[in-house]
Write a protein that holds these residues in place. Sequence first.
Motif, mmCIF file in Angstrom:
data_model
loop_
_atom_site.group_PDB
_atom_site.id
_atom_site.type_symbol
_atom_site.label_atom_id
_atom_site.label_comp_id
_atom_site.label_asym_id
_atom_site.label_seq_id
_atom_site.Cartn_x
_atom_site.Cartn_y
_atom_site.Cartn_z
ATOM 1 N N HIS A 1 0.836 -1.199 0.000
ATOM 2 C CA HIS A 1 0.000 0.000 0.000
ATOM 3 C C HIS A 1 0.869 1.247 0.000
ATOM 4 C CE1 HIS A 1 -3.229 2.747 0.913
ATOM 5 N NE2 HIS A 1 -4.098 1.743 0.896
ATOM 6 N N HIS B 1 0.205 4.221 1.007
ATOM 7 C CA HIS B 1 0.130 4.975 2.261
ATOM 8 C C HIS B 1 1.167 4.472 3.258
ATOM 9 C CE1 HIS B 1 -4.351 6.329 1.707
ATOM 10 N NE2 HIS B 1 -3.545 6.775 0.760
ATOM 11 N N ASP B 2 1.324 3.149 3.330
ATOM 12 C CA ASP B 2 2.328 2.582 4.223
ATOM 13 C C ASP B 2 3.719 3.061 3.826
ATOM 14 O OD1 ASP B 2 0.336 1.166 5.569
ATOM 15 O OD2 ASP B 2 0.744 -0.710 4.501
ATOM 16 N N GLY C 1 4.383 6.589 4.915
ATOM 17 C CA GLY C 1 4.556 6.612 6.370
ATOM 18 C C GLY C 1 5.951 6.162 6.777
ATOM 19 N N GLN D 1 -6.838 -0.271 10.582
ATOM 20 C CA GLN D 1 -6.699 -0.802 9.222
ATOM 21 C C GLN D 1 -6.103 -2.204 9.250
ATOM 22 O OE1 GLN D 1 -7.923 0.754 6.536
ATOM 23 N NE2 GLN D 1 -8.599 2.374 7.937
ATOM 24 N N GLY E 1 -2.992 -0.127 4.870
ATOM 25 C CA GLY E 1 -2.743 1.121 5.584
ATOM 26 C C GLY E 1 -2.446 0.964 7.063
ATOM 27 N N ARG F 1 0.862 2.526 8.086
ATOM 28 C CA ARG F 1 0.775 3.989 8.105
ATOM 29 C C ARG F 1 0.220 4.476 9.441
ATOM 30 N NH1 ARG F 1 0.608 7.987 4.314
ATOM 31 N NH2 ARG F 1 0.357 9.995 5.331
ATOM 32 N N GLU F 2 -0.763 3.761 10.000
ATOM 33 C CA GLU F 2 -1.295 4.135 11.308
ATOM 34 C C GLU F 2 -0.202 4.073 12.370
ATOM 35 O OE1 GLU F 2 -4.900 2.318 12.718
ATOM 36 O OE2 GLU F 2 -5.753 2.282 10.706
ATOM 37 N N ASP G 1 2.020 7.087 11.861
ATOM 38 C CA ASP G 1 1.329 8.291 12.324
ATOM 39 C C ASP G 1 1.316 8.359 13.854
ATOM 40 O OD1 ASP G 1 0.853 8.926 9.672
ATOM 41 O OD2 ASP G 1 -1.313 8.535 9.757
#
Length: 182
Positions: free
Chosen positions: A49, A51-52, A55, A153, A158, A161-162, A165
């Motif tokens: 992903h 998004h990952d 991040g 997620q 994702g 990514r969390e 973050d």
Amino acid sequence: MPETHLPNLTPDILARAAKIRLAVFDVDGTLTDGRLWYAEDGHEIKVFHVHDGLGLKRLQAHDVQVALITARISHPVALRAEELDIAHVYQGQVDKRACLQELLDALHLQPEQVAFTGDDLPDLAPMRMAGLAVAVANAHPWIAEQAHWQTRQRGGEGAAREVCDLILLAQGKGDAERERWQ
């Protein structure tokens, strides 16, 4: 101030995340959705992903090292790690805990300075060792119950990514990251 996209941010989780200098991720089921895909010619295909990836790059930009520790050996993992400038990539690791200990020794870090994110039984020992143990949303229940925190997620969608973050937020870098992109 808790982020709405990050569930269950207790003071303990934020304190643990604030200490992180190394974020370690399992691959299959954590950075991917856990399914194994093979092309007609037998080559393995993995889906990561975006998004990952961003991040992970942002963690590195804020002096948090990133590592991958996986039991399987896969050329797509090596390609993705190279693309993201991840220097610490350990494939074919049957004993992930021993691998993590060697990495901590080499980097002169303590267990409380590492986050380990995983999804299944091979990840349990390094998670127990880590200062911040994270299970992805679709982790096996035995893993989820041992984690300090669980993502909203799923793996490959994702979840990493969390984790990124969370670490940036806990270290006071979340607002700067948001402003950087405006």
